[in-house]
Design a protein around this motif. Structure first.
Motif, mmCIF file in Angstrom:
data_model
loop_
_atom_site.group_PDB
_atom_site.id
_atom_site.type_symbol
_atom_site.label_atom_id
_atom_site.label_comp_id
_atom_site.label_asym_id
_atom_site.label_seq_id
_atom_site.Cartn_x
_atom_site.Cartn_y
_atom_site.Cartn_z
ATOM 1 N N ASN A 82 -6.900 10.997 -31.009
ATOM 2 C CA ASN A 82 -7.665 11.022 -29.764
ATOM 3 C C ASN A 82 -6.715 11.027 -28.566
ATOM 4 O O ASN A 82 -5.998 10.055 -28.329
ATOM 5 N N ARG A 83 -6.682 12.154 -27.833
ATOM 6 C CA ARG A 83 -5.854 12.200 -26.629
ATOM 7 C C ARG A 83 -6.630 11.537 -25.497
ATOM 8 O O ARG A 83 -7.308 12.202 -24.709
ATOM 9 N N ALA A 84 -6.564 10.211 -25.446
ATOM 10 C CA ALA A 84 -7.357 9.418 -24.496
ATOM 11 C C ALA A 84 -6.987 9.765 -23.059
ATOM 12 O O ALA A 84 -7.846 9.823 -22.176
ATOM 13 N N VAL A 85 -5.683 9.967 -22.810
ATOM 14 C CA VAL A 85 -5.203 10.423 -21.510
ATOM 15 C C VAL A 85 -4.332 11.640 -21.795
ATOM 16 O O VAL A 85 -3.417 11.584 -22.603
ATOM 17 N N ASP A 86 -4.649 12.753 -21.141
ATOM 18 C CA ASP A 86 -4.127 14.040 -21.603
ATOM 19 C C ASP A 86 -3.477 14.826 -20.460
ATOM 20 O O ASP A 86 -3.920 15.903 -20.099
ATOM 21 N N GLY A 87 -2.446 14.205 -19.853
ATOM 22 C CA GLY A 87 -1.715 14.916 -18.805
ATOM 23 C C GLY A 87 -2.247 14.628 -17.414
ATOM 24 O O GLY A 87 -2.593 15.536 -16.675
ATOM 25 N N VAL A 88 -2.276 13.335 -17.061
ATOM 26 C CA VAL A 88 -2.849 12.938 -15.766
ATOM 27 C C VAL A 88 -1.765 12.817 -14.693
ATOM 28 O O VAL A 88 -0.747 12.161 -14.893
ATOM 29 N N ASP A 89 -1.992 13.466 -13.556
ATOM 30 C CA ASP A 89 -1.180 13.294 -12.350
ATOM 31 C C ASP A 89 -2.006 12.523 -11.334
ATOM 32 O O ASP A 89 -3.179 12.830 -11.153
ATOM 33 N N LEU A 90 -1.370 11.540 -10.674
ATOM 34 C CA LEU A 90 -2.069 10.823 -9.606
ATOM 35 C C LEU A 90 -1.085 10.529 -8.482
ATOM 36 O O LEU A 90 0.041 10.108 -8.737
ATOM 37 N N ASN A 91 -1.508 10.738 -7.251
ATOM 38 C CA ASN A 91 -0.710 10.362 -6.088
ATOM 39 C C ASN A 91 -1.561 9.512 -5.169
ATOM 40 O O ASN A 91 -2.589 9.980 -4.680
ATOM 41 N N VAL A 92 -1.129 8.274 -4.970
ATOM 42 C CA VAL A 92 -1.888 7.371 -4.114
ATOM 43 C C VAL A 92 -1.019 6.981 -2.927
ATOM 44 O O VAL A 92 0.045 6.380 -3.100
ATOM 45 N N ARG A 93 -1.468 7.350 -1.751
ATOM 46 C CA ARG A 93 -0.726 7.042 -0.543
ATOM 47 C C ARG A 93 -0.857 5.549 -0.230
ATOM 48 O O ARG A 93 -1.936 4.970 -0.374
ATOM 49 N N ALA A 94 0.247 4.923 0.180
ATOM 50 C CA ALA A 94 0.222 3.497 0.509
ATOM 51 C C ALA A 94 -0.788 3.233 1.625
ATOM 52 O O ALA A 94 -0.939 4.032 2.546
ATOM 53 N N GLY A 95 -1.495 2.115 1.506
ATOM 54 C CA GLY A 95 -2.437 1.712 2.542
ATOM 55 C C GLY A 95 -3.822 2.330 2.420
ATOM 56 O O GLY A 95 -4.636 2.198 3.334
ATOM 57 N N THR A 96 -4.086 2.993 1.303
ATOM 58 C CA THR A 96 -5.391 3.640 1.142
ATOM 59 C C THR A 96 -6.139 3.070 -0.068
ATOM 60 O O THR A 96 -5.584 2.322 -0.859
ATOM 61 N N ILE A 97 -7.402 3.449 -0.160
ATOM 62 C CA ILE A 97 -8.193 3.156 -1.361
ATOM 63 C C ILE A 97 -8.335 4.449 -2.137
ATOM 64 O O ILE A 97 -8.783 5.464 -1.603
ATOM 65 N N TYR A 98 -7.929 4.413 -3.399
ATOM 66 C CA TYR A 98 -8.009 5.594 -4.240
ATOM 67 C C TYR A 98 -8.991 5.325 -5.367
ATOM 68 O O TYR A 98 -8.917 4.289 -6.029
#
Ligand SMILES: Nc1ncnc2c1ncn2[C@@H]1O[C@H](COP(=O)(O)OP(=O)(O)O)[C@@H](O)[C@H]1O
Ligand SMILES: [Mg+2]
Length: 335
Positions: A23-39
């Motif tokens: 099971n590929r539970a997570v399959d190549g995830v990119d995430l960019n969260v800018r400081a000071g924000t809600i993502y």
């Protein structure tokens, strides 16, 4: 803590993969969260949200990919990263026989606060989370919602720059949910960054500056709420008329002015139609008045996030509110 705030990005994750068996539970995830924000990471049950958070928070080793938290690598600099983050649920093994106050004081002391400071901090957090009345009760008498709030309170003692909240409001009643939202907004107003997961489209809409929609281990859409809504296309017109006898003529007028097909809601009475150009509503109102058709209600809306999800993934969102427990109970810290 100031030296950590220099990084523009709280989270930079590249190509994260986690495989359980086949099971590929997570399959190549990119995430960019800018400081000071809600993502917001939005997705249905089983999409891979918790697994992703556990990798970002150094609790689970990724099979592939890399993550930087405020510029620090979660693999190579895990000790620094752990000082920068708070994860709800990481204090799940609190002592059941002790009171809420006692538990918070113990955590504060463990984090190096003095006795008086620890007491002050505990009282302040219990007040913030509306737990003051329950402060002296042992934890074993707490409801699920109270536990969730105490859990978040405990993770805030250290006031970490980055806070991971894994489905912070799943299973909470609306009042407690609203309190949580206020707290989350306040955290960000006082300088923290929040990455939260949710199955609630409305929650992401209310809170998040940006959203990643995740489905079957993949990010299927990313952007601001407005961008996601816009990607689905047109606004929609919703209109109710006074006299049912006018229905046919009203639809005819709408279709002529907007040059689209209209539909009538199953309960009758309510006409909806797609709209490319919200400006056309003026022409429509004039035309309807010329026909003598009286309106009860008219609105032009952006598509809902439910519609967005359906369009992107080809299937709707099944909300799962049956789970009260937080999956961070299964914490495994790697060495
Ligand atoms: N420790 C584990 N062992 C095996 N499979 C797991 C484990 N944790 C999660 N999974 C599976 O990985 C997938 C994603 O789970 P999860 O990250 O918990 O999703 P979400 O948090 O979005 O509900 C699911 O199919 C789940 O059954
Ligand atoms: Mg989960």
């Amino acid at each position: 803590m100031n030296r950590f705030k220099n990084s523009e990005w709280a989270v930079e994750a590249r190509g994260l993969v986690k495989v359980f068996g086949d099971n590929r539970a997570v399959d190549g995830v990119d995430l960019n969260v800018r400081a000071g924000t809600i993502y917001g990471v939005l997705g249905p049950n089983g999409a891979g949200k918790t697994t992703t958070i556990r990798m970002l928070a150094t609790l689970l080793r990724a099979d592939a990919g890399s993550t930087k938290i405020f510029g620090y690598d979660v693999e190579k600099e895990a000790q620094i990263v752990r000082q920068l983050i708070g994860v709800t649920g990481q204090y799940a093994s609190v002592d059941e026989s002790l009171s809420a106050t006692e538990n918070l004081v113990i955590f504060s002391r463990l984090l190096g606060l003095g006795r008086a400071e620890a007491k002050r901090k505990a009282a302040e957090l219990l007040e913030e989370f509306s737990l003051t009345e329950a402060a002296k009760r042992p934890l074993k008498n707490f409801s699920g919602g109270m536990r969730r709030r105490l859990d978040l309170a405990a993770s805030l003692i250290a006031q970490p720059p980055l806070i991971f909240l894994d489905e912070p409001t799943t299973g909470l009643d609306p009042r407690t949910r609203n309190q949580m939202w206020d707290t989350i907004r306040r955290l960000v107003n006082t300088g923290s960054t929040v990455l939260l997961t949710t199955q609630y489209l409305q929650e992401a809409d209310e809170l998040a500056d940006r959203i990643a929609v995740i489905d079957r281990g993949r990010v299927v859409a990313e952007g601001t709420v407005n961008e996601l809504k816009a990607s689905v296309g047109t606004s929609s017109l919703h209109l109710s008329i006074q006299n049912p006898q006018d229905m046919v003529e009203a639809r005819h007028t709408i279709e002529q002015v907007l040059k689209v097909q209209s539909t009538v809601s199953p309960e009758g009475g309510k006409i909806t139609a797609p709209m490319e150009d919200a400006d056309k509503v003026t022409d429509l109102l004039i035309a309807l008045r010329e026909q003598g058709i009286q309106l009860v209600e008219l609105s032009v809306q952006k598509p809902t996030l439910d519609e967005v999800f359906l369009t992107i993934t080809g299937h709707g969102v099944k909300e799962d509110t049956s789970k009260e427990s937080n999956e961070f109970n299964k914490v495994e810290v790697r060495v």
